[in-house]
Motif scaffolding. Structure first.
Motif, PDB file in Angstrom:
ATOM      1  N   ASP A   1       0.786  -1.223   0.000  1.00 40.19           N
ATOM      2  CA  ASP A   1       0.000   0.000   0.000  1.00 40.19           C
ATOM      3  C   ASP A   1       0.824   1.283   0.000  1.00 40.19           C
ATOM      4  OD1 ASP A   1      -2.487  -0.893  -0.354  1.00 40.19           O
ATOM      5  OD2 ASP A   1      -3.028  -0.963   1.749  1.00 40.19           O
ATOM      6  N   THR A   2       1.616   1.464   1.019  1.00 39.14           N
ATOM      7  CA  THR A   2       2.414   2.679   1.067  1.00 39.14           C
ATOM      8  C   THR A   2       3.806   2.384   0.530  1.00 39.14           C
ATOM      9  OG1 THR A   2       1.230   3.603   2.929  1.00 39.14           O
ATOM     10  CG2 THR A   2       3.443   4.412   2.570  1.00 39.14           C
ATOM     11  N   SER A   3       4.148   3.006  -0.575  1.00 32.59           N
ATOM     12  CA  SER A   3       5.463   2.778  -1.140  1.00 32.59           C
ATOM     13  C   SER A   3       6.148   4.115  -1.378  1.00 32.59           C
ATOM     14  CB  SER A   3       5.356   1.969  -2.431  1.00 32.59           C
ATOM     15  OG  SER A   3       4.381   2.501  -3.282  1.00 32.59           O
ATOM     16  N   VAL A   4       7.389   4.042  -1.803  1.00 29.32           N
ATOM     17  CA  VAL A   4       8.171   5.244  -2.034  1.00 29.32           C
ATOM     18  C   VAL A   4       8.829   5.113  -3.395  1.00 29.32           C
ATOM     19  CG1 VAL A   4      10.175   4.283  -0.816  1.00 29.32           C
ATOM     20  CG2 VAL A   4       9.961   6.761  -1.054  1.00 29.32           C
ATOM     21  N   TYR A   5       8.911   6.211  -4.136  1.00 29.47           N
ATOM     22  CA  TYR A   5       9.488   6.187  -5.478  1.00 29.47           C
ATOM     23  C   TYR A   5      10.319   7.441  -5.691  1.00 29.47           C
ATOM     24  CZ  TYR A   5       9.818   6.216 -10.570  1.00 29.47           C
ATOM     25  OH  TYR A   5      10.291   6.265 -11.851  1.00 29.47           O
ATOM     26  N   TYR A   6      11.560   7.226  -6.165  1.00 33.64           N
ATOM     27  CA  TYR A   6      12.449   8.344  -6.450  1.00 33.64           C
ATOM     28  C   TYR A   6      12.764   8.355  -7.936  1.00 33.64           C
ATOM     29  CZ  TYR A   6      16.846  10.807  -7.047  1.00 33.64           C
ATOM     30  OH  TYR A   6      17.823  11.649  -7.515  1.00 33.64           O
ATOM     31  N   GLU A   7      12.665   9.533  -8.556  1.00 30.81           N
ATOM     32  CA  GLU A   7      12.931   9.650  -9.989  1.00 30.81           C
ATOM     33  C   GLU A   7      13.830  10.845 -10.250  1.00 30.81           C
ATOM     34  OE1 GLU A   7       9.629   8.593 -12.817  1.00 30.81           O
ATOM     35  OE2 GLU A   7       9.929  10.662 -13.468  1.00 30.81           O
ATOM     36  N   TYR A   8      14.819  10.647 -11.145  1.00 32.24           N
ATOM     37  CA  TYR A   8      15.738  11.727 -11.492  1.00 32.24           C
ATOM     38  C   TYR A   8      15.881  11.779 -13.003  1.00 32.24           C
ATOM     39  CZ  TYR A   8      19.934  14.565 -11.830  1.00 32.24           C
ATOM     40  OH  TYR A   8      20.810  15.565 -12.150  1.00 32.24           O
ATOM     41  N   SER A   9      15.701  12.964 -13.577  1.00 33.39           N
ATOM     42  CA  SER A   9      15.820  13.125 -15.022  1.00 33.39           C
ATOM     43  C   SER A   9      16.978  14.054 -15.349  1.00 33.39           C
ATOM     44  CB  SER A   9      14.530  13.716 -15.607  1.00 33.39           C
ATOM     45  OG  SER A   9      13.460  12.815 -15.461  1.00 33.39           O
ATOM     46  N   ALA A  10      17.741  13.682 -16.393  1.00 31.33           N
ATOM     47  CA  ALA A  10      18.811  14.538 -16.914  1.00 31.33           C
ATOM     48  C   ALA A  10      18.717  14.450 -18.418  1.00 31.33           C
ATOM     49  CB  ALA A  10      20.170  14.069 -16.418  1.00 31.33           C
ATOM     50  N   GLY A  11      18.195  15.499 -19.046  1.00 32.01           N
ATOM     51  CA  GLY A  11      18.002  15.482 -20.491  1.00 32.01           C
ATOM     52  C   GLY A  11      17.043  14.387 -20.884  1.00 32.01           C
ATOM     53  N   ALA A  12      17.435  13.543 -21.811  1.00 33.94           N
ATOM     54  CA  ALA A  12      16.555  12.492 -22.316  1.00 33.94           C
ATOM     55  C   ALA A  12      16.496  11.283 -21.387  1.00 33.94           C
ATOM     56  CB  ALA A  12      17.019  12.055 -23.703  1.00 33.94           C
ATOM     57  N   LEU A  13      17.340  11.258 -20.370  1.00 34.98           N
ATOM     58  CA  LEU A  13      17.485  10.092 -19.506  1.00 34.98           C
ATOM     59  C   LEU A  13      16.710  10.258 -18.191  1.00 34.98           C
ATOM     60  CD1 LEU A  13      19.281   7.556 -20.101  1.00 34.98           C
ATOM     61  CD2 LEU A  13      20.893   8.508 -18.446  1.00 34.98           C
ATOM     62  N   THR A  14      15.942   9.238 -17.823  1.00 33.19           N
ATOM     63  CA  THR A  14      15.229   9.249 -16.537  1.00 33.19           C
ATOM     64  C   THR A  14      15.573   7.970 -15.792  1.00 33.19           C
ATOM     65  OG1 THR A  14      13.403  10.507 -17.485  1.00 33.19           O
ATOM     66  CG2 THR A  14      12.976   9.355 -15.419  1.00 33.19           C
ATOM     67  N   PHE A  15      15.906   8.144 -14.512  1.00 36.86           N
ATOM     68  CA  PHE A  15      16.267   7.026 -13.665  1.00 36.86           C
ATOM     69  C   PHE A  15      15.247   6.923 -12.532  1.00 36.86           C
ATOM     70  CE2 PHE A  15      18.306   5.940  -9.616  1.00 36.86           C
ATOM     71  CZ  PHE A  15      18.717   4.643  -9.888  1.00 36.86           C
ATOM     72  N   GLY A  16      14.794   5.700 -12.220  1.00 41.22           N
ATOM     73  CA  GLY A  16      13.797   5.527 -11.169  1.00 41.22           C
ATOM     74  C   GLY A  16      14.176   4.415 -10.210  1.00 41.22           C
TER      75      GLY A  16
ATOM     76  N   GLU B   1       6.309  -8.539   2.377  1.00 41.91           N
ATOM     77  CA  GLU B   1       7.305  -8.951   1.401  1.00 41.91           C
ATOM     78  C   GLU B   1       8.149  -7.767   0.944  1.00 41.91           C
ATOM     79  OE1 GLU B   1       6.705 -12.138  -2.038  1.00 41.91           O
ATOM     80  OE2 GLU B   1       5.656 -10.272  -2.358  1.00 41.91           O
ATOM     81  N   ASP B   2       9.426  -8.020   0.749  1.00 41.05           N
ATOM     82  CA  ASP B   2      10.274  -7.009   0.132  1.00 41.05           C
ATOM     83  C   ASP B   2       9.776  -6.742  -1.277  1.00 41.05           C
ATOM     84  OD1 ASP B   2      11.878  -6.884   2.290  1.00 41.05           O
ATOM     85  OD2 ASP B   2      13.543  -8.021   1.446  1.00 41.05           O
ATOM     86  N   ALA B   3       9.750  -5.494  -1.682  1.00 39.67           N
ATOM     87  CA  ALA B   3       9.381  -5.155  -3.053  1.00 39.67           C
ATOM     88  C   ALA B   3      10.258  -3.990  -3.467  1.00 39.67           C
ATOM     89  CB  ALA B   3       7.899  -4.782  -3.141  1.00 39.67           C
ATOM     90  N   LEU B   4      11.256  -4.293  -4.281  1.00 36.04           N
ATOM     91  CA  LEU B   4      12.184  -3.258  -4.727  1.00 36.04           C
ATOM     92  C   LEU B   4      12.190  -3.222  -6.245  1.00 36.04           C
ATOM     93  CD1 LEU B   4      15.073  -4.163  -2.288  1.00 36.04           C
ATOM     94  CD2 LEU B   4      13.597  -2.142  -2.151  1.00 36.04           C
ATOM     95  N   ASN B   5      12.383  -2.037  -6.819  1.00 39.41           N
ATOM     96  CA  ASN B   5      12.416  -1.935  -8.272  1.00 39.41           C
ATOM     97  C   ASN B   5      13.329  -0.800  -8.701  1.00 39.41           C
ATOM     98  OD1 ASN B   5      10.536   0.541  -8.310  1.00 39.41           O
ATOM     99  ND2 ASN B   5       9.329  -1.003  -7.227  1.00 39.41           N
ATOM    100  N   ILE B   6      13.940  -0.976  -9.894  1.00 34.94           N
ATOM    101  CA  ILE B   6      14.859   0.009 -10.418  1.00 34.94           C
ATOM    102  C   ILE B   6      14.647   0.052 -11.924  1.00 34.94           C
ATOM    103  CG2 ILE B   6      16.747  -1.680 -10.662  1.00 34.94           C
ATOM    104  CD1 ILE B   6      18.658   0.622  -9.831  1.00 34.94           C
ATOM    105  N   GLY B   7      14.741   1.252 -12.515  1.00 35.77           N
ATOM    106  CA  GLY B   7      14.517   1.346 -13.948  1.00 35.77           C
ATOM    107  C   GLY B   7      15.198   2.554 -14.554  1.00 35.77           C
ATOM    108  N   VAL B   8      15.331   2.526 -15.881  1.00 32.88           N
ATOM    109  CA  VAL B   8      15.926   3.636 -16.594  1.00 32.88           C
ATOM    110  C   VAL B   8      15.184   3.785 -17.924  1.00 32.88           C
ATOM    111  CG1 VAL B   8      17.708   2.211 -17.684  1.00 32.88           C
ATOM    112  CG2 VAL B   8      18.109   4.661 -17.360  1.00 32.88           C
ATOM    113  N   LYS B   9      15.012   5.048 -18.362  1.00 32.47           N
ATOM    114  CA  LYS B   9      14.295   5.307 -19.607  1.00 32.47           C
ATOM    115  C   LYS B   9      15.037   6.380 -20.393  1.00 32.47           C
ATOM    116  CE  LYS B   9       9.673   6.394 -21.367  1.00 32.47           C
ATOM    117  NZ  LYS B   9       8.260   6.628 -20.988  1.00 32.47           N
ATOM    118  N   TYR B  10      15.129   6.169 -21.711  1.00 35.31           N
ATOM    119  CA  TYR B  10      15.709   7.171 -22.589  1.00 35.31           C
ATOM    120  C   TYR B  10      14.622   7.562 -23.584  1.00 35.31           C
ATOM    121  CZ  TYR B  10      18.970   9.582 -25.672  1.00 35.31           C
ATOM    122  OH  TYR B  10      19.613  10.539 -26.414  1.00 35.31           O
TER     123      TYR B  10
END
Lengths: 300, 300, 300
Positions: free
Chosen positions: B142-157, B176-185
């Protein structure tokens, strides 16, 4: 498409003072909480919350003010009509008021004289632990009524809980009497308040006060319930240094021999935002526990 | 009496940029749905929905943006405080964020890096069937946390689910542990995104991309879960002809041997309204089924 | 921080007519209710209520109007999606519409032709007892559809209840047919309306009318159900003297031999506020009962 609500009073003048209106405001918080009583050896978790509030207001032709308030997130809101709409409504969150030279009369999910006039000492942290410094009032049932009259520095309050509960459950039973009366004297430098609550089973006397000495504000409360031999009491100090406020409190719950010590700090970021954190130590016969939190508070 | 909210930015300038505020927006839809899996031989029914969204925003003195979002219609909203207000709140719908040069940090009922960066291919219809083209993510509690950083065309989450659930039920258990990481161009012409999710029981890798060739936009997704032998994949094409958009998609759910084919069209009526319809064919081991809908979509 | 919504139309012009928007309005009431049927010998209790309404509206490029409405306080609102979002939504309170030269089509929690065109006679009091003068319609299930077309003084209406209920419970069953048709002719001086409702188990014919003679407005209704031998009927008169309106009504429920007599008065305080009170006498085979209330009504 997002709609932006104006926040200036200048433009609102154009709208005409006589029109009733509904305003939106809100608050939010996000951060980390440590609960020393959770799990095997304490747990840390994320805690965030959003609250949106509707504030409706209007004015009669003769200058009486009226209004209503409701929270958008509250379950069980105002929708417990039964049968032929002969409802007492649960009023889980809403209040309605009318005010004028005679004072202010509020109905719905309103606090009584003790809560409104005596209040609580200051707590610490960004929100999730902001009740550990509180000493309870007897309270009242769902739909209550509260009358308040102010003359200069003096405020007088009189409240009653719903004496008969039409619905929802329990339906058609006489509920407990809940009556309260209080008085408060407040200037810029200090305030003192006294309130008395009575129900079918217990009576309570509450005394509270606050005083400001330069950057420091002291608050104190004493509660004497006739079903307990020891009084409950609490005191706090808020010390402001520029945008930072340091807060400490101590509470003693009397008969059940539980004390809380709290220490925290808040820094005003401007624009309605602040960062705050705090630690609370709970000493109880069953063992001692630590609570802590740090996070951000926003108001909109 | 109705209150009208302004929609211009010109007037809002007058209101002062420093003030925190709450804005209203919303969406609605109305139409007919055919569900081939319902009843003895398929059923057609009316389906309409309204959603109102509160968007609160503000800015600190040093220029950090903060805000919150909440849906008006959500049950179980933000009101699951327990005990002494030491809540983790269920956050059934709300999010809180702060953003600045460091990126954006969101807490509450927020999606993780996989949902936010990889996303889904296009669906068809006016709304009620707009999940048949989706390939699921592992999600978070239910309660989660998400961090996102963008630099130009690149976004990291980077995201995490609530690792400990203070309340509501289940209370006081390690979830349960629930972790996620991603990148987008992403550029105007194309985008590609990669995300990895891990929980105590299953891991998943998600790859997505989109590309625009003149009037056509292609989207594709592949998901590889370590508890399945076959990958899941989906692809869609949106083709725009003036105010009309034609959409087709295909999905394959891998191990459970289910495929969906969809074809639809939407026509933009202007002012936030569009008319849309679509047909989805579901091929599954248990038998084939057809879903269809046609109706109106509004945004406010 | 409170945000004030503008109430003028002048400023809204600036905002551009083409923008979709969400407006806020509301109502509240507070007062005392006497329920002669409650407890051993009747009970008096506080009754207050607040309602906030979202009204979304927009216009397509070709001049069709569209919009939606939702109440903030309603539980079970629009959030009963199930499975892959193939919802019929319960629509506990919301409606969506589109209108143009062809008329107006509404879906969601909408009333049918009988409720909309025939309506009810006037009731008395500040609200809690404002259903005792009503004669019921057959009604329709949660998600219904209603089409209305007006040409001059003539209005035609056609409605249908949800014939198949996808969710929530009961899921996947064919529910009762509910169809209705009505017509109304209304001028400034009088109106007359006729409506027919049919379901799988019962049919009903409703006739209603109103006429204004100077300060007096008469209303009357007759309902003939094919499962009852006697007709049900109701009549009311509203008499306006400056800011005061006196209202009296009489209803006869036919077969179950129950009558209601009501007498009340309302005084307009201006600005959206009024004070109102009323007494209703209910005569039934099981015994006679009195209901009364007095309080304040506010609209925002």
């Amino acid at each position: 498409m997002k709609k932006i609500l104006l926040a200036t009073s200048a433009l609102v003048m154009v709208a005409g003072a006589a029109s009733a209106e509904v305003a939106l405001s809100g608050s939010a918080r996000m951060g980390l909480v440590y609960d020393g009583a959770a799990g095997a050896s304490g747990e840390t978790y994320f805690s965030s919350r959003v609250r949106i509030v509707f504030t409706a207001s209007g004015e009669t032709d003769t200058g009486l003010s009226f209004g209503a308030s409701m929270r958008a997130d509250q379950l069980g809101g105002n929708n417990n009509d039964s049968g032929a709409d002969k409802d007492g409504d649960s009023n889980g969150d809403s209040t309605v008021f009318i005010s004028g030279a005679f004072g202010k009369l509020t109905m719905g999910d309103t606090d009584g004289a003790a809560d409104n006039l005596v209040g609580q000492v200051s707590g610490v942290g960004y929100g999730p632990n902001d009740a550990l410094q509180e000493i309870g009032f007897l309270g009242s049932s769902d739909t209550s009524v509260y009358y308040e009259y102010s003359a200069g520095a003096l405020t007088f309050g009189l409240g009653a809980g719903q004496l008969y509960q039409p619905d929802p459950t329990p339906v058609g039973v006489d509920t407990e009497d809940a009556l309260n009366i209080g008085v408060k004297y407040a200037t810029d430098a200090f305030s003192v308040a006294l309130a008395y609550e009575t129900t079918d089973t217990v009576d309570a006397l509450h005394l509270g006060g606050s005083a400001t000495f330069g950057a420091a504000t002291l608050k104190a409360r004493v509660t004497d319930r006739d079903d307990q031999s020891d009084v409950q009491w609490a005191t706090s100090v808020d010390y402001a240094i520029d945008a930072t406020t340091i807060t400490a409190f101590y509470t003693d719950f009397g008969d059940n021999d539980t004390q809380h010590y709290g220490l925290g700090a808040a820094y005003d970021l401007g624009g309605g935002a602040s960062v705050a954190g705090g630690i609370v130590q709970q000493n109880a016969p069953a063992g001692d526990t630590t609570f802590a939190d740090v996070g951000l508070k926003f108001s909109f």
